[in-house]
Each structure stands twice: as structure tokens, then as C-alpha cells.
Enzyme design. Structure first.
Site, short mmCIF file in Angstrom:
data_model
loop_
_atom_site.label_atom_id
_atom_site.label_comp_id
_atom_site.label_asym_id
_atom_site.label_seq_id
_atom_site.Cartn_x
_atom_site.Cartn_y
_atom_site.Cartn_z
N HIS A 97 0.85 -1.21 0.00
CA HIS A 97 0.00 0.00 0.00
C HIS A 97 0.88 1.25 0.00
CE1 HIS A 97 -3.25 -2.55 2.17
NE2 HIS A 97 -3.70 -2.29 0.97
N CYS A 105 -3.02 0.11 9.90
CA CYS A 105 -4.04 -0.82 9.37
C CYS A 105 -5.10 -1.20 10.40
CB CYS A 105 -3.39 -2.13 8.92
SG CYS A 105 -2.00 -1.94 7.85
N1 GLY Z 1 -2.80 -9.26 4.71
C1 GLY Z 1 -3.14 -7.92 4.49
C2 GLY Z 1 -3.60 -7.71 3.09
O1 GLY Z 1 -3.02 -8.32 2.22
O2 GLY Z 1 -4.52 -7.02 2.81
#
Ligand code: GLY
Length: 255
Positions: free
Chosen positions: A161, A248
Site C-alpha cells: 500500500h 491498518c
Molecule cells: N494481509 C493484508 C492484506 O493483504 O490485505
């Protein structure tokens, strides 16, 4: 107005989580849960009221609530996560946000994970990644212009991300891995670079005047404290095996 943090306990299915850049390693559910509980306690200690969603036994990545919604002062955007396995995660997050904000949604063919959205004041930088596409960036531009937000897409290919590569660590400073995102992209901010030996170190969670920051990155931590950033340490090692980081695990807003 209260400061609210949406969280959700670690799913027992986390051992089947999505992985993009990491090899699968065994995850100890009890350790992951106790680290997550410690994370929630730090949020509470720093003045955030927890809005804890029920655990999702069949949604492996559901602890990573950030990916399900972007909450701004005026509106919330419910995402359409890039990994199909993660799309059912948004329903409970939308219900939790409904009393607090007008809800907008990312629609097909758009896909977007909240981890790809970095807000710096009225600028929203959106990582165009394996999870987030140009169609979603265009939808965000159209939906948010009337609230005065500028939306800019940034190519992200080396990490999961955008916020794996860059986060805000005080109101005028970004922490960035310059090998994953070009620092010059962000104008008018002070830049602290991660230590070259700690590529995953760019994710800190800004909570008022300090950041919650993983203990796994001591050399970058030194750079941060040297730059005047105040740190609250947190061990997130077990959740890091699921490719999760500190931003997150919560959605923060006032409501
Ligand atoms: N394991 C976090 C994701 O890949 O979204």
C-alpha cells in the site's frame, strides 16, 4: 465530540490472510490477539474511545479495518477492497460509521484499500497499487472535490500500500521509504527517511502529538526521535507476518 477508534479483534482465520510481498510464516493467534489488545489499550490511554466490531471468524484480514473506509470530517467513503476475499469486510464498518457520517461508496470497476490513502490536510494521495486502481482515484476526485479535497494518484509497485511506504508523523513531517515512493512528490513537508536496512519502517500511526510506532525498527526510530518526533512503542511483530502495520488496525475520527 469524542475521538473514536474503530477496531476489530484478530480473526482465527488470520493464518489464511492475503500475502503479497511476504512469505507465509506461522502466526500465533494468541500472541497476535494480545498485541492487538495492547494496541487498543494504547489508543484508549491516549484518549480514543474504542468502537470494537465483532470478530469475523471467516474473514482472515478483517483486523485490518483501515482498508474498509476513509473517514473525513464531512463524509466517509466505504471502499471496495482490491482483494475479493476482503470485500465482505466493509459491511460492518459501514454500519458502524452510519451514525456519524454521510456514506459514499467506491463502485465497480473501482477498487481501493484504505491503506492506499494518505491524507495531508486537504490533499489525499492515493496509491495506485495492486489493490487500488485509477477508476477508484477518479471516483474519489469526483466525490470529494465539492468538499475541497485535492486527490492525486501515485504509482506504487514495490510494496502493498502507499502507507507501507509513507505516513504522516506530525502535521508537517512525513516518514518515507524513498526506495518505494519518491519523496519529492510531497511538497511543503519535512521528510524523514527510513533506515535503508528497515524497508518496512515507514508506517507510523499519528495520534495527536505522538506516533504509535513498531519496536521492530530501532534505527528508523532513532531518526524519528532525532527529528523531534515523540514515539509510543508497540510490538506488532505477529500482525506484521500478515502484512499488517500500525495504521491498518484502526479507523480514527471525531464524532
Ligand atoms: N494481509 C493484508 C492484506 O493483504 O490485505
Amino acid at each position: 465530540m469524542r475521538r473514536i477508534a474503530i477496531t476489530r479483534d484478530v480473526s482465527p482465520a488470520i493464518t489464511r490472510c492475503e500475502l503479497t510481498h511476504l512469505q507465509r510464516a506461522p502466526i500465533d493467534l494468541e500472541i497476535a490477539r494480545s498485541q492487538h489488545r495492547a494496541y487498543e489499550k494504547e489508543l484508549e490511554r491516549l484518549g480514543w474511545s474504542l468502537l470494537r466490531l465483532p470478530v469475523e471468524p471467516d474473514l482472515p484480514d478483517s483486523v485490518f479495518v483501515e482498508d474498509a473506509a476513509i473517514v473525513l470530517d464531512e463524509v466517509a467513503v466505504i471502499t471496495r477492497p482490491g482483494a475479493p476475499s476482503r470485500r465482505p469486510e466493509t459491511a460492518a464498518v459501514a454500519e458502524a460509521l452510519r451514525p456519524y457520517r454521510l456514506l459514499l461508496t467506491i463502485e465497480e470497476p473501482g477498487t481501493m484499500d484504505g491503506g492506499d490513502v494518505l491524507r495531508i490536510d486537504r490533499d489525499l494521495y492515493i496509491g495506485v497499487s495492486r489493490r487500488t486502481n485509477e477508476a477508484a482515484v477518479e471516483q474519489m476526485k469526483r466525490a470529494l472535490a465539492r468538499f475541497g479535497y485535492r486527490v492525486t494518484g501515485i504509482e506504487v509497485s514495490e510494496c502493498l500500500h502507499l502507507k507501507s511506504a509513507v505516513t504522516l508523523v506530525d502535521q508537517e513531517t512525513i516518514l518515507i521509504n524513498p526506495r518505494w515512493v519518491i519523496p519529492g512528490f510531497f511538497q511543503g513537508v519535512r521528510v524523514i527517511e527510513t533506515d535503508p536496512g528497515e524497508p518496512y519502517a515507514a508506517n507510523g500511526l499519528l495520534l495527536g502529538r505522538r506516533i504509535l510506532y513498531p519496536t521492530a525498527f530501532p534505527r528508523t526510530r532513532e531518526r524519528l526521535t532525532g527529528g523531534g518526533i515523540r514515539i509510543v512503542d508497540i510490538d506488532m511483530s505477529e500482525l506484521a507476518k500478515a502484512e499488517g502495520a500500525v495504521t491498518c488496525c484502526s479507523i480514527l475520527f471525531e464524532g
